[in-house]
Design a protein around this motif. Structure first.
Motif, short mmCIF file in Angstrom:
data_model
loop_
_atom_site.label_atom_id
_atom_site.label_comp_id
_atom_site.label_asym_id
_atom_site.label_seq_id
_atom_site.Cartn_x
_atom_site.Cartn_y
_atom_site.Cartn_z
N VAL A 159 0.87 -1.17 0.00
CA VAL A 159 0.00 0.00 0.00
C VAL A 159 0.91 1.22 0.00
O VAL A 159 1.53 1.54 1.01
CB VAL A 159 -0.92 0.01 1.24
CG1 VAL A 159 -1.86 1.21 1.20
CG2 VAL A 159 -1.69 -1.29 1.34
N PRO A 160 1.03 1.90 -1.15
CA PRO A 160 1.99 3.02 -1.25
C PRO A 160 1.40 4.30 -0.69
O PRO A 160 1.10 5.24 -1.42
CB PRO A 160 2.23 3.12 -2.76
CG PRO A 160 0.96 2.62 -3.38
CD PRO A 160 0.34 1.64 -2.42
N SER A 161 1.26 4.36 0.64
CA SER A 161 0.51 5.49 1.21
C SER A 161 1.34 6.75 1.33
O SER A 161 0.79 7.82 1.47
CB SER A 161 -0.02 5.09 2.57
OG SER A 161 1.05 4.93 3.43
N SER A 162 2.70 6.62 1.30
CA SER A 162 3.56 7.78 1.46
C SER A 162 3.29 8.49 2.79
O SER A 162 2.63 7.93 3.66
CB SER A 162 3.43 8.72 0.27
OG SER A 162 4.54 9.60 0.22
N VAL A 163 3.76 9.73 2.97
CA VAL A 163 3.65 10.40 4.27
C VAL A 163 2.42 11.30 4.34
O VAL A 163 1.84 11.65 3.32
CB VAL A 163 4.92 11.23 4.59
CG1 VAL A 163 6.11 10.34 4.77
CG2 VAL A 163 5.16 12.25 3.51
N GLY A 164 2.05 11.71 5.55
CA GLY A 164 1.00 12.68 5.76
C GLY A 164 -0.39 12.06 5.84
O GLY A 164 -0.54 10.85 5.73
N PHE A 165 -1.40 12.90 6.04
CA PHE A 165 -2.80 12.45 6.17
C PHE A 165 -2.92 11.29 7.16
O PHE A 165 -3.42 10.22 6.84
CB PHE A 165 -3.38 12.03 4.81
CG PHE A 165 -3.32 13.12 3.78
CD1 PHE A 165 -4.21 14.20 3.82
CD2 PHE A 165 -2.36 13.09 2.78
CE1 PHE A 165 -4.14 15.21 2.88
CE2 PHE A 165 -2.29 14.10 1.84
CZ PHE A 165 -3.19 15.17 1.89
N THR A 166 -2.42 11.56 8.38
CA THR A 166 -2.29 10.48 9.36
C THR A 166 -3.59 9.71 9.61
O THR A 166 -3.60 8.50 9.69
CB THR A 166 -1.75 11.08 10.68
OG1 THR A 166 -0.50 11.70 10.37
CG2 THR A 166 -1.52 10.00 11.72
N LYS A 167 -4.70 10.43 9.73
CA LYS A 167 -5.96 9.73 10.04
C LYS A 167 -6.38 8.82 8.90
O LYS A 167 -6.88 7.71 9.12
CB LYS A 167 -7.07 10.76 10.35
CG LYS A 167 -6.86 11.38 11.70
CD LYS A 167 -7.92 12.38 12.06
CE LYS A 167 -7.52 13.09 13.35
NZ LYS A 167 -8.41 14.22 13.66
N ARG A 168 -6.13 9.27 7.66
CA ARG A 168 -6.47 8.42 6.53
C ARG A 168 -5.56 7.20 6.50
O ARG A 168 -6.01 6.09 6.20
CB ARG A 168 -6.35 9.21 5.21
CG ARG A 168 -6.98 8.46 4.05
CD ARG A 168 -6.66 9.09 2.72
NE ARG A 168 -5.23 9.05 2.43
CZ ARG A 168 -4.67 9.63 1.37
NH1 ARG A 168 -5.42 10.31 0.53
NH2 ARG A 168 -3.39 9.53 1.17
N GLN A 169 -4.29 7.39 6.84
CA GLN A 169 -3.36 6.26 6.89
C GLN A 169 -3.88 5.20 7.86
O GLN A 169 -3.85 4.01 7.57
CB GLN A 169 -1.98 6.72 7.37
CG GLN A 169 -1.36 7.76 6.48
CD GLN A 169 0.04 7.35 6.03
OE1 GLN A 169 0.44 6.22 6.17
NE2 GLN A 169 0.75 8.29 5.44
N LEU A 170 -4.34 5.67 9.03
CA LEU A 170 -4.82 4.71 10.04
C LEU A 170 -6.04 3.96 9.52
O LEU A 170 -6.19 2.77 9.72
CB LEU A 170 -5.15 5.46 11.33
CG LEU A 170 -3.93 5.95 12.11
CD1 LEU A 170 -4.34 6.98 13.16
CD2 LEU A 170 -3.20 4.79 12.77
N MET A 171 -6.90 4.69 8.82
CA MET A 171 -8.10 4.05 8.26
C MET A 171 -7.71 2.96 7.28
O MET A 171 -8.20 1.83 7.32
CB MET A 171 -8.98 5.10 7.58
CG MET A 171 -10.30 4.57 7.09
SD MET A 171 -11.16 5.78 6.04
CE MET A 171 -10.38 5.46 4.47
N LEU A 172 -6.74 3.29 6.39
CA LEU A 172 -6.31 2.30 5.38
C LEU A 172 -5.62 1.11 6.05
O LEU A 172 -5.84 -0.04 5.67
CB LEU A 172 -5.35 2.95 4.37
CG LEU A 172 -5.94 4.09 3.54
CD1 LEU A 172 -4.89 4.63 2.57
CD2 LEU A 172 -7.18 3.65 2.79
#
Lengths: 148, 436
Positions: free
Chosen positions: B155-168
């Motif tokens: 999952v190439p989520s890269s940095v930032g958007f912490t809440k979205r990262q947690l959701m993914l």
């Protein structure tokens, strides 16, 4: 007795920085939270603002989400006549029962009553309430603070 | 050879391979890179003089400034037609350093990343959440291609958007987390703020953390916050990116020395130090074609150990990086590494290791201040407790640093917390110097 008389007090960690007190109170004002009693403790570098408010849960949540460090603690409130010896009465009862007072603050209620707020070590909380009641003094229920 | 076997060669096999590859690299740089030909000539060395691994110490060093001076492609050993990938540093402190990879270099990079992921047996069925920055920084793509090559879903989520990262991470059932250690801790904190339990509401089993120094305390904090196995990924873009070394299940950091030949030197004199001693880590690339580097000085302070590891691997181990020779602060004549400060802070129970070291000058004296965040885990509502914490930290710091440091307690999130590398040191003495 704890469940009946424990009043939720919020302690907020503040750096001694210009405008910081304004920012806390602004957050509360904008959230329509009413401050019923307050005290400010300070050291050389930081301070702790202690508040009793009408809606502690809401206050804690808006302060936390604005980046403040907030701790909720139980305190209790005693109503005494607003005349010489009022404060002495309560402190004497607690001292006779061997209960240390961490800190206390007070405000005047109406024409002739004063309300004193006490923080004691947690393990002595129940004993303090019993001593106050046995001493014939009136404990204030939290509903008094929360319904404003 | 299967990459799985390369970490288990005998010392003789490893050294024979290294020597063969070193001779080849030296030949190539001498004939293909004018910078190296000139340096070798100045030192009076011909490629044929390199007859044993011992001869390595006669070769000249390469430093970061050399890459800047030959910006952008001056140190490349192949024509641009053979380069298939270019990465670059941010260049915040001058010209960026540019690195180029041939197709063969990309295969080497993928192999060492496979060996990195192999430390946790990452493979098909794993979901790798990659929160390293994608772009010019080598972290994102380095981990990406390695994870794909071992057969995991990336999952190439890269940095930032912490809440979205947690959701993914939750929705996709991430099993492996890749990011900087400070960001891993930040993710756990935000998860808690969102009412989630990082240990129970996620499927993570391991993480690969790197790109910034991490003390033992920070590593433990990350492992405990998520309830996962902590694997360290060590690398630097000049050498290849992530994949220079990785920690094994026994917690030992193994250098993939069949590709990157390490030495430890005295940073002041340049002299090679005996095995086990602490000094500056230096790498010579053995298989790189695009940008081969001879004795590249990393500025990282570490040590080397050749004895085979408990995990069975035979490739050389490096001790944890204890600091950077250029991060080292000299305060009132005493050497201070940020990692020492971090170690003390994490010893104090419940303290999030979020801090900034501030060095200033008061008159002729240096003043060291450590700003430490007070968060809900530390704050009891008591003035006395905070004053005790401050006093305890000051005592422990004085013991560890042999220097008085003033601790200042500050509100959370007032310290600059970048999504990538955390800024830990503010040296105001330099600001004054620059103003003059």
């Amino acid at each position: 007795m704890r469940a009946k008389y424990a009043v939720k007090q919020l302690s907020i960690f503040l750096e001694n920085r210009k405008g910081r007190l304004k920012e806390v109170t602004q957050v509360l004002a904008e959230a329509q939270v009413n401050i019923r009693a307050l005290a400010l403790a300070e050291s050389a570098e930081f301070g702790i603002l202690r508040l009793v408010v009408d809606n502690p849960e809401k206050a804690k949540s808006v302060l936390s989400s604005s980046g403040f460090t907030v701790k909720e603690q139980d305190v209790f409130a005693v109503e005494v006549p607003d005349k010489p010896g009022g404060f002495y009465q309560v402190v004497k009862i607690l001292a006779d029962a061997d209960i240390n007072i961490d800190y206390t603050y007070a405000f005047v209620r109406g024409q002739d009553q004063a309300v004193l707020i006490f923080k004691v070590p947690d393990e002595l909380f129940e004993a303090a309430l019993q001593a106050i009641q046995q001493g014939g003094l009136k404990l204030v229920e939290p509903i008094f603070f929360y319904n404003s | 050879m299967d990459w799985r076997k390369k970490d288990y060669l005998s010392r003789e096999e490893i050294e024979a391979l290294q020597l063969r590859r070193l001779k080849d690299t030296v030949e190539r740089v001498y004939h293909l890179v004018p910078f190296y030909r000139q340096k070798f000539d100045e030192a009076g060395i011909k490629p044929a003089d390199v007859k044993s691994l011992e001869d390595l110490r006669r070769l000249p060093f390469t430093v970061k400034q050399d890459l800047r001076d030959h910006y952008p492609f001056g140190l490349f050993a192949v024509p641009l037609e053979r380069i298939v990938r270019i990465h670059s540093s941010s260049g915040t402190t001058g010209k960026p350093t540019v690195v180029g990879y041939t197709e063969h270099d990309m295969a080497v990079w993928t192999e060492v990343m496979c060996r990195t992921f192999g430390m946790a047996n990452v493979g098909p069925g794993d979901v790798v959440h990659n929160a390293y920055g994608y772009g010019l920084f080598t972290g994102g793509l380095g981990f990406h291609y390695g994870a794909e090559a071992v057969g995991a879903a990336v999952v190439p989520s890269s940095v930032g958007f912490t809440k979205r990262q947690l959701m993914l991470m939750r929705d996709f059932g991430a099993t492996i987390l890749c990011c900087t250690p400070s960001y891993a801790l930040h993710l756990a904190e935000v998860a808690e703020e969102e009412g989630l339990n990082p240990r129970e509401d996620f499927k993570l089993r391991a993480g690969f953390f790197g790109a910034e120094p991490a003390s033992e305390g920070l590593r433990q904090a990350v492992a405990e916050a998520w309830g996962i196995d902590y694997f360290e990924a060590y690398g630097l873009s000049e050498i290849i990116g992530p994949g220079v070394a990785a920690s094994c299940p026994a917690g030992e950091l193994h250098i993939f020395e069949d590709h990157f030949l390490p030495e430890i030197i005295n940073p002041e004199t340049g002299e090679v130090l005996p095995e086990g001693e602490e000094g500056e880590l230096v790498f010579t690339t053995l298989t790189k074609q695009g940008l081969p580097l001879i004795r590249y000085r990393t500025r990282d302070i570490a040590s080397l150990h050749k004895a085979p590891c408990k995990c069975g691997r035979t490739v050389i181990r490096m001790g944890r990086v204890v600091g950077r020779s250029d991060d080292m602060l000299i305060v009132s004549g005493v050497n201070v590494f940020p990692s020492q400060v971090e170690h003390v802070l994490t010893q104090v129970e419940g303290l999030t290791p979020n801090y900034v070291i501030v060095v200033d000058k008061r008159g002729v004296l240096d003043v060291l201040e450590i700003w430490v965040e007070v968060d809900e885990r530390v704050f009891t509502g008591d003035i006395g407790a905070l004053e005790n914490l401050k006093r305890k930290l000051e005592e422990e710091l004085a013991n560890a640093l042999f220097l008085r440091a003033r601790v200042k307690l500050v509100e959370p999130r007032t310290l600059e917390r970048s999504m990538g590398k955390a800024k830990r040191v503010v040296d105001r003495r330099e600001l004054e110097k620059n103003l003059k």
